[in-house]
Design a protein around this motif. Sequence first.
Motif, PDB file in Angstrom:
ATOM      1  N   ASN A  68       1.745 -15.293  -7.167  1.00  0.00           N
ATOM      2  CA  ASN A  68       3.190 -15.546  -7.262  1.00  0.00           C
ATOM      3  C   ASN A  68       3.669 -15.165  -8.667  1.00  0.00           C
ATOM      4  OD1 ASN A  68       5.192 -18.612  -7.271  1.00  0.00           O
ATOM      5  ND2 ASN A  68       5.828 -16.540  -6.816  1.00  0.00           N
ATOM      6  N   THR A  69       4.573 -14.188  -8.738  1.00  0.00           N
ATOM      7  CA  THR A  69       5.011 -13.695 -10.051  1.00  0.00           C
ATOM      8  C   THR A  69       6.504 -13.922 -10.263  1.00  0.00           C
ATOM      9  OG1 THR A  69       5.660 -11.468  -9.364  1.00  0.00           O
ATOM     10  CG2 THR A  69       3.314 -11.834  -9.774  1.00  0.00           C
ATOM     11  N   HIS A  70       6.873 -14.031 -11.519  1.00  0.00           N
ATOM     12  CA  HIS A  70       8.286 -14.170 -11.886  1.00  0.00           C
ATOM     13  C   HIS A  70       8.702 -13.066 -12.841  1.00  0.00           C
ATOM     14  CE1 HIS A  70       8.350 -17.963  -9.861  1.00  0.00           C
ATOM     15  NE2 HIS A  70       7.538 -18.543 -10.701  1.00  0.00           N
ATOM     16  N   PRO A  71       8.988 -11.883 -12.339  1.00  0.00           N
ATOM     17  CA  PRO A  71       9.610 -10.885 -13.210  1.00  0.00           C
ATOM     18  C   PRO A  71      11.040 -11.346 -13.554  1.00  0.00           C
ATOM     19  CG  PRO A  71       8.588  -9.866 -11.265  1.00  0.00           C
ATOM     20  CD  PRO A  71       8.675 -11.334 -11.016  1.00  0.00           C
ATOM     21  N   LEU A  72      11.327 -11.454 -14.850  1.00  0.00           N
ATOM     22  CA  LEU A  72      12.637 -11.920 -15.305  1.00  0.00           C
ATOM     23  C   LEU A  72      13.392 -10.705 -15.844  1.00  0.00           C
ATOM     24  CD1 LEU A  72      11.332 -15.033 -17.301  1.00  0.00           C
ATOM     25  CD2 LEU A  72      12.027 -14.920 -14.897  1.00  0.00           C
ATOM     26  N   ARG A 131      22.085  -1.537 -13.393  1.00  0.00           N
ATOM     27  CA  ARG A 131      20.668  -1.188 -13.403  1.00  0.00           C
ATOM     28  C   ARG A 131      19.793  -2.428 -13.171  1.00  0.00           C
ATOM     29  NH1 ARG A 131      19.738   0.432 -18.480  1.00  0.00           N
ATOM     30  NH2 ARG A 131      21.906   0.493 -19.167  1.00  0.00           N
ATOM     31  N   ALA A 132      20.210  -3.545 -13.729  1.00  0.00           N
ATOM     32  CA  ALA A 132      19.461  -4.793 -13.512  1.00  0.00           C
ATOM     33  C   ALA A 132      19.477  -5.177 -12.036  1.00  0.00           C
ATOM     34  CB  ALA A 132      20.055  -5.915 -14.363  1.00  0.00           C
ATOM     35  N   ARG A 133      20.639  -5.021 -11.407  1.00  0.00           N
ATOM     36  CA  ARG A 133      20.748  -5.366  -9.980  1.00  0.00           C
ATOM     37  C   ARG A 133      19.870  -4.460  -9.129  1.00  0.00           C
ATOM     38  NH1 ARG A 133      26.979  -6.393 -10.115  1.00  0.00           N
ATOM     39  NH2 ARG A 133      26.975  -8.524 -10.923  1.00  0.00           N
ATOM     40  N   ILE A 134      19.839  -3.185  -9.513  1.00  0.00           N
ATOM     41  CA  ILE A 134      18.981  -2.248  -8.767  1.00  0.00           C
ATOM     42  C   ILE A 134      17.510  -2.642  -8.940  1.00  0.00           C
ATOM     43  CG2 ILE A 134      18.173   0.156  -8.703  1.00  0.00           C
ATOM     44  CD1 ILE A 134      21.134   0.926  -9.450  1.00  0.00           C
ATOM     45  N   ALA A 135      17.146  -2.999 -10.160  1.00  0.00           N
ATOM     46  CA  ALA A 135      15.766  -3.420 -10.411  1.00  0.00           C
ATOM     47  C   ALA A 135      15.428  -4.678  -9.601  1.00  0.00           C
ATOM     48  CB  ALA A 135      15.558  -3.677 -11.903  1.00  0.00           C
ATOM     49  N   PHE A 136      16.372  -5.625  -9.562  1.00  0.00           N
ATOM     50  CA  PHE A 136      16.206  -6.878  -8.809  1.00  0.00           C
ATOM     51  C   PHE A 136      15.880  -6.561  -7.352  1.00  0.00           C
ATOM     52  CE2 PHE A 136      18.409 -10.610  -6.678  1.00  0.00           C
ATOM     53  CZ  PHE A 136      17.629 -11.617  -7.213  1.00  0.00           C
ATOM     54  N   SER A 137      16.634  -5.658  -6.784  1.00  0.00           N
ATOM     55  CA  SER A 137      16.426  -5.262  -5.389  1.00  0.00           C
ATOM     56  C   SER A 137      15.084  -4.544  -5.222  1.00  0.00           C
ATOM     57  CB  SER A 137      17.575  -4.349  -4.958  1.00  0.00           C
ATOM     58  OG  SER A 137      17.387  -3.927  -3.636  1.00  0.00           O
ATOM     59  N   ARG A 138      14.780  -3.638  -6.149  1.00  0.00           N
ATOM     60  CA  ARG A 138      13.556  -2.849  -6.003  1.00  0.00           C
ATOM     61  C   ARG A 138      12.298  -3.699  -6.137  1.00  0.00           C
ATOM     62  NH1 ARG A 138      13.761   2.662  -9.324  1.00  0.00           N
ATOM     63  NH2 ARG A 138      11.611   2.635  -8.573  1.00  0.00           N
ATOM     64  N   VAL A 139      12.365  -4.725  -6.980  1.00  0.00           N
ATOM     65  CA  VAL A 139      11.189  -5.608  -7.103  1.00  0.00           C
ATOM     66  C   VAL A 139      10.926  -6.325  -5.774  1.00  0.00           C
ATOM     67  CG1 VAL A 139      10.295  -7.714  -8.191  1.00  0.00           C
ATOM     68  CG2 VAL A 139      11.331  -5.913  -9.602  1.00  0.00           C
ATOM     69  N   MET A 140      11.992  -6.804  -5.132  1.00  0.00           N
ATOM     70  CA  MET A 140      11.789  -7.473  -3.837  1.00  0.00           C
ATOM     71  C   MET A 140      11.305  -6.486  -2.773  1.00  0.00           C
ATOM     72  SD  MET A 140      14.573 -10.553  -3.557  1.00  0.00           S
ATOM     73  CE  MET A 140      15.969  -9.833  -4.397  1.00  0.00           C
ATOM     74  N   ASP A 141      11.884  -5.285  -2.798  1.00  0.00           N
ATOM     75  CA  ASP A 141      11.417  -4.272  -1.832  1.00  0.00           C
ATOM     76  C   ASP A 141       9.933  -3.971  -2.039  1.00  0.00           C
ATOM     77  OD1 ASP A 141      13.955  -4.124  -0.812  1.00  0.00           O
ATOM     78  OD2 ASP A 141      14.513  -2.316  -1.927  1.00  0.00           O
ATOM     79  N   LEU A 142       9.529  -3.904  -3.313  1.00  0.00           N
ATOM     80  CA  LEU A 142       8.111  -3.638  -3.616  1.00  0.00           C
ATOM     81  C   LEU A 142       7.219  -4.759  -3.069  1.00  0.00           C
ATOM     82  CD1 LEU A 142       5.810  -2.132  -5.122  1.00  0.00           C
ATOM     83  CD2 LEU A 142       6.447  -3.429  -7.181  1.00  0.00           C
ATOM     84  N   ALA A 143       7.631  -6.002  -3.312  1.00  0.00           N
ATOM     85  CA  ALA A 143       6.829  -7.133  -2.822  1.00  0.00           C
ATOM     86  C   ALA A 143       6.686  -7.072  -1.301  1.00  0.00           C
ATOM     87  CB  ALA A 143       7.462  -8.456  -3.250  1.00  0.00           C
ATOM     88  N   ILE A 144       7.795  -6.780  -0.623  1.00  0.00           N
ATOM     89  CA  ILE A 144       7.754  -6.691   0.841  1.00  0.00           C
ATOM     90  C   ILE A 144       6.813  -5.559   1.264  1.00  0.00           C
ATOM     91  CG2 ILE A 144       9.109  -6.173   2.917  1.00  0.00           C
ATOM     92  CD1 ILE A 144      11.520  -7.536   1.460  1.00  0.00           C
TER      93      ILE A 144
END
Lengths: 459, 459
Positions: free
Chosen positions: A377-381, A394-407
């Motif tokens: 379980n990770t917390h990328p901030l 860009r932060a919002r895009i990163a937020f989305s991409r991190v979740m997509d990566l986890a999935i």
Amino acid sequence: MTKVDPAVLDQLIGALPDGAVLTDPDMIAGYRQDWAADPNAGTPIAVVRATCTEDVQAAVRWASEHRIAVVPRGAGSGLSGGSSAVDGGIVLSTERMREITVDPVTRVAVTQPGLLNAEVKKAAAEHGLWYPPDPSSYEICSIGGNAATNAGGLCCVKYGVTTDYVLGMQVVLADGTAVRLGGPLLKDVAGLSLTKLFVGSEGTLGIITELTLRLIPAQPPASTVVASFESVESAADAVLAITREMRPAMLEFMDHASINAVEDSVRMGLDRNARALLLAQSDAPGAAGAQEIETIVAACEKHGATEVFATDDAAEGEAFTAARRSVFPAVQAMGSLLLEDVGVPLQQLPALITGVEAIAEDCDVLICTVAHAGDGNTHPLIVFDPTDPDMTDRARIAFSRVMDLAIALGGTISGEHGVGRLKRDWLPGQLGEDVMELNRRIKTALDPLGILNPGAVLS
Amino acid sequence: MTKVDPAVLDQLIGALPDGAVLTDPDMIAGYRQDWAADPNAGTPIAVVRATCTEDVQAAVRWASEHRIAVVPRGAGSGLSGGSSAVDGGIVLSTERMREITVDPVTRVAVTQPGLLNAEVKKAAAEHGLWYPPDPSSYEICSIGGNAATNAGGLCCVKYGVTTDYVLGMQVVLADGTAVRLGGPLLKDVAGLSLTKLFVGSEGTLGIITELTLRLIPAQPPASTVVASFESVESAADAVLAITREMRPAMLEFMDHASINAVEDSVRMGLDRNARALLLAQSDAPGAAGAQEIETIVAACEKHGATEVFATDDAAEGEAFTAARRSVFPAVQAMGSLLLEDVGVPLQQLPALITGVEAIAEDCDVLICTVAHAGDGNTHPLIVFDPTDPDMTDRARIAFSRVMDLAIALGGTISGEHGVGRLKRDWLPGQLGEDVMELNRRIKTALDPLGILNPGAVLS
């Protein structure tokens, strides 16, 4: 803010004790958002500060009658916008519900939801007992919120999460009925596992007004290992090497940015040049503990740790743990945050951590990653300046991409914080349409009018 | 047996692989009852022996189309009639679904439901890992049935029950849709806790076709204490004294009748004159374990144990444990059984055990009581001669009174076996009408046609 008929609001005020209903706009303002600082949070028409189950029932009955949204709120420390207020709705705060009793023979605590996690731990400790789940925010988060989100923490890698300690509850349903589920029984399989269903339901199925918690004997003193690494891959590989051999009582990860954010704020003497740091504990007694510490040290050294420090001084270990817990506030001092809570099957931990690094570079934003590494379980901030629209995008895009990566790695968008409102749009991507439909069927069966925390978890 | 249109049955046969559908009355007969030997079990029109999720889907789709009842069945070792066949329905057996893979890095097993509990333990042990839950029937009960009933066992007092080890599953819903819930993640709070809801749902919400199970490092060798008592009260008091101080790895109780039933069958040299016996284990390593054994011995002596025997010989400890596990078959040799599974908050254990003694005397029937004493879960076994109608009546009255007693003591009618069909009529007495209604709402939301295990748990 939606207008409400003053006569309707008067009914609510009349149904509750004096002072329980706040309507003053200045006072209400403080209940609009939780720690997620949801920019889309609404403004409630009132805040109900319940003192007992009957208060909660009165408020929910009123809300049901008038089809008014009820957003339950504990200490407001949620990180996913699960307590973001809804325009025209009420916020139902449990902050004043603060009674607890501990039964050392049955080894359970019966607590109201407004107590802080730390206060539950303290009440248990007075009887030589321990309530394990330990969110980093344990000093400021409520036990009711912990149950509503099925909160995790640092010791969960060995001791499990909130649901593993909830034996029973009282919960107020969408029509105002209060029911008792489970109780002080270590085994009880009579009927569907409703207690477990309500844990983690984020206030969408009912409002928890009392919890029966399992306690265990006090944790033995722990020994601690701190190890620095030249790459996140090496640290992640060391994590797998450790967990393949043993079950640590804690196994935390901090990346370069997190280490430096902590050093800037608390000055623990961590290696500012390290690319990653692991913080591990064993609480096995005696020789078994020494053996576990040896295993941890050997795994770190084998995977190229540049420095490994071990201590059996409990205070020193707690100081490092406190440093780890301080990452959120330390990073928060650097800007606005988008808080991730992604988890993956343990084998995918290196792929997740290096993938997040790549996303940070690609999106040109700072991402500080801390992790309950031992359970994946990770917390990328994600740090951004809200006055810079381009960086915010860009932060919002990163937020989305991190979740997509986890999935994509077979993981989850939320390991312990909850989906709330901020991660809701990614839930279908993880669960798929059939499981979403299962969620909706249960929600509809229990809250047909949709008044309980609407917009959280499910849209 | 209800008649069925042969053309309809042919559709089922055609939808499944050759040999998967049994219709021969002699072969079907063996699938009518589980170990509870429910006298009201019906006769199914067919038995489907699925080999994969797709087989289960095909059968359930067919059943849904024709509104035919589906009774899921694992190894048929259930003790509450959860797998009693229904007239005009089908039995869906998972006995042929027997694949398992173990991932030692993520420390999970992914298993089909037809494997026996013992086989899952063995597969884990090949990687130095352990699947803790250990029903007494672990050599003959299926892992799918364990999940469906949220089965317990002997080590659960320290290590928890089945639900604590189920991280995910594949489950076939009432319309034949197969969904995956959870997965190999130690923390996952995305969406409602559906995995936990399906565990213990006794086949009433869906049919589990795959389980992802959490494994932990192999259990350290245990030391064992056997203590004899002159009264059940003394033994029950010793239980409370032990659990107040520590968390034993096992804490079992046998009464006079159980001791003698075991001695008649396996000859362990137990004290035939004792009124009660406790069997306790510690698996804490080294000095900590020695300290725990001392605590157990001291508690037994303080509460008047007439004989206390301690051993750190693992084989000897396992022999005593096997003797304890043999109580069911040993008592079964004495007559027909009505099997109780009542649990109470630990403080009420003495009241429950002495209350059961009083009921036995009052109803003039033999009740042998064994108990997972450390978690308050008891198994009073009511012995009767089914050819003696008066004794059968008295046994039934005792069966009812024991459950009423447990409910009156704040307990449960089922700690680990499930409600099935035999305990269903007592469920409303425990849960109350509001919680029954919650159960029904969820059942209806997920199985609107009511085809999944109708008559089990809910009427």
